[in-house]
Design a protein around this motif. Structure first.
Motif, PDB file in Angstrom:
ATOM      1  N   MET A 485       0.872  -1.171   0.000  1.00  0.00           N
ATOM      2  CA  MET A 485       0.000   0.000   0.000  1.00  0.00           C
ATOM      3  C   MET A 485       0.912   1.225   0.000  1.00  0.00           C
ATOM      4  SD  MET A 485      -3.086  -1.362   0.257  1.00  0.00           S
ATOM      5  CE  MET A 485      -4.298  -0.283   0.980  1.00  0.00           C
ATOM      6  N   PHE A 486       0.488   2.260  -0.718  1.00  0.00           N
ATOM      7  CA  PHE A 486       1.298   3.473  -0.814  1.00  0.00           C
ATOM      8  C   PHE A 486       0.433   4.692  -0.488  1.00  0.00           C
ATOM      9  CE2 PHE A 486       3.325   0.429  -3.674  1.00  0.00           C
ATOM     10  CZ  PHE A 486       4.651   0.507  -3.255  1.00  0.00           C
ATOM     11  N   ARG A 487       0.979   5.537   0.384  1.00  0.00           N
ATOM     12  CA  ARG A 487       0.276   6.769   0.733  1.00  0.00           C
ATOM     13  C   ARG A 487       0.757   7.865  -0.201  1.00  0.00           C
ATOM     14  NH1 ARG A 487      -2.772   7.461   4.928  1.00  0.00           N
ATOM     15  NH2 ARG A 487      -1.863   5.805   6.199  1.00  0.00           N
ATOM     16  N   LYS A 488      -0.097   8.255  -1.136  1.00  0.00           N
ATOM     17  CA  LYS A 488       0.268   9.251  -2.127  1.00  0.00           C
ATOM     18  C   LYS A 488       0.204  10.667  -1.570  1.00  0.00           C
ATOM     19  CE  LYS A 488       1.146   6.685  -5.740  1.00  0.00           C
ATOM     20  NZ  LYS A 488       2.485   6.662  -6.346  1.00  0.00           N
ATOM     21  N   LYS A 489      -0.673  10.884  -0.620  1.00  0.00           N
ATOM     22  CA  LYS A 489      -0.746  12.176   0.054  1.00  0.00           C
ATOM     23  C   LYS A 489      -1.237  11.928   1.475  1.00  0.00           C
ATOM     24  CE  LYS A 489      -5.373  13.084  -1.853  1.00  0.00           C
ATOM     25  NZ  LYS A 489      -6.205  14.042  -2.609  1.00  0.00           N
ATOM     26  N   ASP A 490      -1.100  12.911   2.325  1.00  0.00           N
ATOM     27  CA  ASP A 490      -1.455  12.732   3.726  1.00  0.00           C
ATOM     28  C   ASP A 490      -2.881  12.214   3.869  1.00  0.00           C
ATOM     29  OD1 ASP A 490       1.007  13.690   4.243  1.00  0.00           O
ATOM     30  OD2 ASP A 490       0.389  15.603   5.107  1.00  0.00           O
ATOM     31  N   ASN A 491      -3.022  11.150   4.682  1.00  0.00           N
ATOM     32  CA  ASN A 491      -4.327  10.581   5.050  1.00  0.00           C
ATOM     33  C   ASN A 491      -5.074   9.948   3.881  1.00  0.00           C
ATOM     34  OD1 ASN A 491      -3.998  11.518   7.755  1.00  0.00           O
ATOM     35  ND2 ASN A 491      -4.658  13.559   7.083  1.00  0.00           N
TER      36      ASN A 491
END
Length: 550
Positions: A485-491
């Motif tokens: 899983m990758f967090r592309k932007k905060d939250n």
């Protein structure tokens, strides 16, 4: 007129020099050391006033030198007193400490929980399974060699990336190669060819052939088939890597000044003493994609059928598609491709090239992987990945995005004692790794450091196996974007197979366009096996529409 405060140190040193000299003459010779020191400071201050190179010294004689002193030790002050554990310059203290601990075989666990900002942009994680697997054997390998290869190689999933003898000292090369032999993995020679220190270590070698053709060149710098055959015939040489570019300075040549060329470097590279050693930016042996494939076929034949591939950092994506079209049209398919990211390291590079030229590894790897899938060639070509890879997680992520194995240069440098002093270009490496100064490199104990190299590899492979098992896999080769899983932007986060999808096999050559992949089809249409030069340059989002109307 009052004396400016900035000149006060000079005035005081001059007065002290005069007074102590008088006292030494009239009273006691015990004042002579004081007179010598203050006299020297006065002479320095007077020189500062008349020199024209540094304005700060003319305005602040004597005291201005404090600026240069503090500037010279700034990296050390920052590293040891001010740097946070997670500040990347370019490797964080936490990343370096992990390598040191695994290389030494000491405790590498962490107490109290993560220090990562798990809700911050850029954070990624592995999705673990409710049915984890216990993987006992962590000697993970991949067989490299396509249908035209007669001597395939069983490579470890974690090898030593390209670093030349000349950039590194002989003790560093010997420690790395001996460690590779002890650990059962490969060592890329870098473009500086195979030195006597590579051979003495006895480890498996990937012989890198770059634009200077070192070790296989004629006197005029052109490629010598005879000398190449002699080098490639060594049983120690397992694969041949044609270097097109490296991530830290893609598209940039290099020069080793004559003053830095030792007899051993000249012997390894096949160059004369007393002359600057030039590495051209481009290969003299070919200038077109088709010519490149023909050269690869020649290398394969001259090497006796050993795996032959190439290394590059992705620049113009169309140009890589040109290479793939040349593979299809000539039938010459390399056995492997190594994708180097722009975050890769080097001994010296212009700042603009190091910071702002080339594609980072994750994007470059994904593009190469999907282009080969689109052309129906992915099963024939193995992919290596390089670019700030030091941990099991880094390897797992690269495998998921399309790599078959990974290489690391600076990770293995840390294993033999690199402290990230960033003095590689000065010949004054404090630990003797990136220097040709015998007084410095003799500090490297080859026996101890080679053990650390092998131990770092072994413990990193063990960590990779634990990650694969936690994801419910039997082997790290099973990692796919789905497992991340990758967090592309905060939250906000996305599945790995959404952020880095695998594109359909054969979609570029099927004859049917997929609307969602229109930009891929358009770029493929502009690629040619006959030339790297574009027939036209896109000028914006309306270029394709205008071309269709025309």
């Amino acid at each position: 007129m009052a004396l400016p405060a900035r000149l006060l140190p000079l005035a005081l040193s001059g007065f002290a020099a005069l007074a102590s000299s008088t006292a030494a003459y009239a009273a006691s010779s015990a004042w002579l050391p004081v007179a010598a020191v203050t006299g020297g400071l006065t002479a320095l201050g007077l020189r500062d006033l008349v020199q024209r190179r540094h304005a700060v010294l003319r305005n602040y004689p004597i005291m201005g030198h404090m600026r240069f002193l503090l500037e010279s030790i700034r990296p050390e002050i920052r590293q040891y007193m001010l740097e946070g554990d997670r500040e990347e310059v370019p490797f964080s203290r936490e990343a370096r400490a992990l390598v040191y601990q695994r290389a030494k075989g000491v405790e590498d666990k962490r107490p109290f929980g993560t220090t990562e900002n798990v809700y911050g942009s850029g954070y990624g994680w592995i999705t673990h399974s409710a049915a984890p697997v216990d993987i006992e054997d962590s000697d993970f390998r991949v067989t490299i060699g396509g249908p035209d290869c007669r001597q395939p190689y069983s490579a470890s999933l974690f090898n030593i990336s390209a670093m030349s003898f000349g950039s590194l000292s002989k003790n560093a090369i010997l420690a790395l190669n001996t460690g590779a032999r002890k650990g059962g993995f490969a060592h890329d020679t870098g473009e500086g060819s195979i030195s006597r220190h590579h051979r003495a270590g006895g480890g498996d070698l990937i012989y890198q052939v770059a634009s200077g053709y070192f070790g296989c060149r004629n006197d005029d710098g052109t490629f010598s088939p005879e000398k190449f055959s002699e080098q490639a015939a060594s049983p120690q040489v397992k694969m041949i890597e044609l270097k097109l570019s490296q991530g830290a300075k893609p598209g940039h040549g290099g020069m080793l000044p004559a003053a830095k060329i030792t007899p051993e470097i000249a012997e390894a590279r096949g160059i004369p003493m007393g002359q600057d050693c030039i590495s051209p930016a481009a290969h003299p042996s070919f200038s077109t994609p088709r010519g490149m494939m023909e050269f690869i076929a020649q290398l394969r034949d001259l090497s006796g059928g050993k795996p032959v591939g190439f290394k590059l950092c992705i620049g113009h994506r169309r140009e890589f598609m040109c290479m793939v079209k040349a593979m299809l049209e000539t039938g010459v398919v390399p056995d492997f491709i190594v994708v180097d990211g722009s975050e890769g390291g080097t001994g010296a590079a212009p700042l603009e090239f190091a910071n702002q030229v080339g594609m980072p590894m994750l994007e470059g790897l994904t593009f190469v992987h999907n282009t080969l899938r689109g052309a129906g060639l992915r099963e024939r070509v193995k992919l290596g990945a390089a670019g700030k890879i030091t941990s099991g997680f880094h390897i797992a992520r690269a495998l998921a995005l399309g790599a078959d194995w990974c290489n690391s240069a600076r990770g293995y440098m840390f294993a033999i004692g690199c402290i990230q002093a960033q003095a590689c270009h000065t010949n004054k490496c404090p630990v003797g790794i990136a220097t040709q100064d015998p007084a410095r490199f003799k500090a490297i104990d080859v026996g101890d450091k080679s053990d650390r190299v092998a131990r770092y590899h072994r413990n990193t492979m063990r960590a990779l196996g634990e990650l694969a098992g936690a994801a419910g896999l039997q082997h790290p080769a099973g990692f796919r974007p789905y497992h991340f899983m990758f967090r592309k932007k905060d939250n906000a986060f996305s599945d790995g197979n959404i952020a880095y999808p695998y594109l359909p096999n054969g979609f570029l050559v099927s004859g049917r366009e997929i609307p969602e992949l229109a930009d891929w089809h358009e770029r493929w249409g502009r690629a040619s096996a006959e030339s790297f030069a574009p027939d036209r340059i896109p000028e914006g989002p309306f270029t394709a529409a205008i071309a269709r109307l025309a």
